[in-house]
Design an enzyme around this catalytic site. Structure first.
Site, PDB file in Angstrom:
ATOM      1  N   LYS A 137       0.842  -1.182   0.000  1.00 20.70           N
ATOM      2  CA  LYS A 137       0.000   0.000   0.000  1.00 20.70           C
ATOM      3  C   LYS A 137       0.882   1.239   0.000  1.00 20.70           C
ATOM      4  CE  LYS A 137       0.699   1.856   3.414  1.00 20.70           C
ATOM      5  NZ  LYS A 137       1.947   2.320   4.087  1.00 20.70           N
ATOM      6  N   TYR A 222      -4.461   4.162   6.243  1.00 26.24           N
ATOM      7  CA  TYR A 222      -5.015   3.215   7.224  1.00 26.24           C
ATOM      8  C   TYR A 222      -6.356   3.714   7.770  1.00 26.24           C
ATOM      9  CZ  TYR A 222      -0.672   0.540   7.328  1.00 26.24           C
ATOM     10  OH  TYR A 222       0.393  -0.249   6.988  1.00 26.24           O
TER      11      TYR A 222
HETATM   12  P1  NAD Z   1      12.442   1.230   2.375  1.00 25.94           P
HETATM   13  O1  NAD Z   1      13.029   2.524   1.950  1.00 25.94           O
HETATM   14  O2  NAD Z   1      12.893   0.649   3.666  1.00 25.94           O
HETATM   15  O3  NAD Z   1      12.667   0.128   1.253  1.00 25.94           O
HETATM   16  C1  NAD Z   1      12.431   0.393  -0.096  1.00 25.94           C
HETATM   17  C2  NAD Z   1      13.293  -0.526  -0.935  1.00 25.94           C
HETATM   18  O4  NAD Z   1      13.102  -0.184  -2.306  1.00 25.94           O
HETATM   19  C3  NAD Z   1      14.787  -0.379  -0.634  1.00 25.94           C
HETATM   20  O5  NAD Z   1      15.373  -1.646  -0.541  1.00 25.94           O
HETATM   21  C4  NAD Z   1      15.323   0.371  -1.848  1.00 25.94           C
HETATM   22  O6  NAD Z   1      16.654   0.025  -2.157  1.00 25.94           O
HETATM   23  C5  NAD Z   1      14.382  -0.092  -2.935  1.00 25.94           C
HETATM   24  N1  NAD Z   1      14.309   0.821  -4.083  1.00 25.94           N
HETATM   25  C6  NAD Z   1      14.226   0.413  -5.365  1.00 25.94           C
HETATM   26  N2  NAD Z   1      14.218   1.461  -6.181  1.00 25.94           N
HETATM   27  C7  NAD Z   1      14.296   2.556  -5.422  1.00 25.94           C
HETATM   28  C8  NAD Z   1      14.330   3.936  -5.723  1.00 25.94           C
HETATM   29  N3  NAD Z   1      14.256   4.402  -6.977  1.00 25.94           N
HETATM   30  N4  NAD Z   1      14.390   4.802  -4.680  1.00 25.94           N
HETATM   31  C9  NAD Z   1      14.435   4.364  -3.403  1.00 25.94           C
HETATM   32  N5  NAD Z   1      14.419   3.062  -3.076  1.00 25.94           N
HETATM   33  C10 NAD Z   1      14.351   2.160  -4.078  1.00 25.94           C
HETATM   34  O7  NAD Z   1      10.854   1.425   2.376  1.00 25.94           O
HETATM   35  P2  NAD Z   1       9.782   0.485   3.076  1.00 25.94           P
HETATM   36  O8  NAD Z   1       9.459   1.038   4.403  1.00 25.94           O
HETATM   37  O9  NAD Z   1      10.232  -0.912   2.985  1.00 25.94           O
HETATM   38  O10 NAD Z   1       8.502   0.746   2.142  1.00 25.94           O
HETATM   39  C11 NAD Z   1       8.334   0.104   0.899  1.00 25.94           C
HETATM   40  C12 NAD Z   1       6.842  -0.010   0.568  1.00 25.94           C
HETATM   41  O11 NAD Z   1       6.212  -0.775   1.575  1.00 25.94           O
HETATM   42  C13 NAD Z   1       6.091   1.319   0.524  1.00 25.94           C
HETATM   43  O12 NAD Z   1       5.132   1.303  -0.485  1.00 25.94           O
HETATM   44  C14 NAD Z   1       5.424   1.399   1.881  1.00 25.94           C
HETATM   45  O13 NAD Z   1       4.225   2.167   1.877  1.00 25.94           O
HETATM   46  C15 NAD Z   1       5.133  -0.053   2.148  1.00 25.94           C
HETATM   47  N6  NAD Z   1       5.071  -0.373   3.587  1.00 25.94           N
HETATM   48  C16 NAD Z   1       4.002  -1.053   4.051  1.00 25.94           C
HETATM   49  C17 NAD Z   1       3.914  -1.361   5.390  1.00 25.94           C
HETATM   50  C18 NAD Z   1       2.748  -2.154   5.907  1.00 25.94           C
HETATM   51  O14 NAD Z   1       2.616  -2.285   7.123  1.00 25.94           O
HETATM   52  N7  NAD Z   1       1.914  -2.712   5.043  1.00 25.94           N
HETATM   53  C19 NAD Z   1       4.912  -0.951   6.261  1.00 25.94           C
HETATM   54  C20 NAD Z   1       6.008  -0.269   5.765  1.00 25.94           C
HETATM   55  C21 NAD Z   1       6.083   0.018   4.409  1.00 25.94           C
END
Ligand code: NAD
Length: 371
Positions: A137, A222
């Site tokens: 999401k 949420y």
């Molecule tokens: P994060 O920054 O920790 O991880 C993102 C990943 O994407 C990294 O490994 C990064 O290297 C990679 N990536 C690939 N291309 C990229 C670019 N162009 N720029 C930046 N990073 C790039 O983020 P996250 O917290 O893991 O969030 C990722 C997704 O998951 C988001 O859509 C977020 O909304 C979602 N999320 C959902 C929940 C949930 O509880 N459902 C919780 C956290 C995050």
């Protein structure tokens, strides 16, 4: 001993909450104590960041879903994950070559866990490669993108699911059951407060190009989604107001805090707050003619705490992502119905509401919704 007991309790609770088909097992304990030989969803994770890491860990406890592949732009991460999770080289891809997954019969589905703005193209590419998609999401940046993703998956005849982990959380499901069975009576009001104080100003969540907005896209969603599953209706209008105290950190197009209100066809109203500048904002409250329901925390990783007019909700804590992946395996592999939908159409409704909230902020007007 205690941790093993907790682990088994968690798994049992997960299965209870899921009503997973037992594949000939006599009981829940039986399901987890004997080898499982039913179908398994073989998943590749795309985006090995902080949430991807959490999902991978949680999947280790799954019986019906298994982490088998990796997609990342960072070779060192692939190496570490390969040795940690025993992933073969032939199941590892980068962002340039992952279309080749179409020729890999050992991967059934890809879980897209990258920054929001990348979801649209990545999901469409996975669909074109003929694999089922689970997307984090918000599914996309707006309803137009969301619609295109749904169409691409329909055309490719693959399933599109979205990581709405709360749709499988036992206390949340108990309140939904009470509401559905009339125990709460007519629903009058919902309050959803969702927020945290965001740190590092250079992160992608504060970059309009990658995040598509600010707190609303990330955490306010949420409250939007929660209002819908707690009230049990689709909103017919929305009003919204933005507050920005730090324009340096929250630049143009990146909302710091937004308050929004919904009206529902049955007469209920909702009042919600989404913020990147308030800590511990994590509360749902449902007021109804015959009772009330409260969740606080309501959407964090847990334990979720809940009570109603009948007393505390005592369902044991489950690891949300473990339950989600077990259940999603069932949805994809055996067409098991979801108690609260987690498909692309469900996510599209949230995106239509997000579009309307931003429009309401911009125009100051009440926006009518047709979902
Ligand atoms: P994060 O920054 O920790 O991880 C993102 C990943 O994407 C990294 O490994 C990064 O290297 C990679 N990536 C690939 N291309 C990229 C670019 N162009 N720029 C930046 N990073 C790039 O983020 P996250 O917290 O893991 O969030 C990722 C997704 O998951 C988001 O859509 C977020 O909304 C979602 N999320 C959902 C929940 C949930 O509880 N459902 C919780 C956290 C995050």
């Amino acid at each position: 001993m205690d941790s093993r007991r907790n682990f088994l309790q968690t798994l049992s609770a997960s299965i209870l909450a899921l009503s997973i088909p037992q594949h000939g097992f006599a009981s829940i304990e039986d399901f987890y104590s004997k080898p499982y030989e039913g179908p398994v969803l073989r998943v590749a994770i795309m985006g090995l960041g902080s949430y991807g890491t959490r999902v991978a860990e949680a999947m280790q406890a799954c019986k019906m879903a298994k982490l088998v592949g990796l997609i990342s732009g960072t070779p060192s991460k692939i190496k570490n994950w390969q040795s940690k999770y025993n992933i073969p080289e032939k199941n590892c891809y980068n962002y340039e070559n992952f279309d080749l997954i179409k020729d890999n019969p050992d991967i059934d589905a890809v879980y897209v866990i990258t920054p929001n703005a990348l979801h649209h193209d990545q999901v469409i590419r996975v669909a074109k490669a003929g694999k089922h998609v689970i997307c984090e999401k918000p599914m996309a940046l707006n309803a137009k993108e969301g619609q295109e993703m749904i169409e691409a998956c329909r055309k490719a005849n693959v399933k599109l699911l979205v990581g709405y982990r709360m749709h499988f959380e036992p206390k949340t499901l108990e309140i939904i059951r009470m509401r559905k069975e009339g125990e709460l009576g007519k629903i009058m009001f919902f309050q959803g407060l969702c927020g945290f104080k965001i740190g590092d100003p250079t992160q992608w969540r504060l970059n309009k190009q990658l995040a598509g907005g600010g707190s609303l896209m990330d955490i306010g969603i949420y409250a939007i989604n929660g209002a819908r599953y707690m009230v049990g209706e689709e909103p017919v209008w929305v009003t919204a107001q933005e507050t920005k105290t730090n324009p340096e950190k929250f630049k143009e197009g990146v909302d710091e805090s937004i308050q929004f209100q919904f009206g529902f066809p049955g007469g209920a109203v909702a009042s919600c707050l989404s913020s990147y500048n308030m800590s511990n904002l994590d509360r749902f409250f449902l007021a109804a003619e015959k009772g009330f329901a409260e969740l606080q925390p309501s959407t964090g990783y847990g334990p979720i705490r809940g009570r109603t007019n009948k007393g505390e909700l005592n369902h044991p804590h489950v690891t949300h992502q473990t339950v989600q992946m077990e259940k999603m395996a069932g949805i994809i592999l055996t067409n098991e119905p979801a108690q609260v939908p987690v498909d692309g159409e469900e996510a599209l409704k949230d995106l239509k509401i997000i579009d309307a909230i931003y429009l309401a902020v911009k125009t100051g007007k009440k926006i009518n919704l047709k979902l």
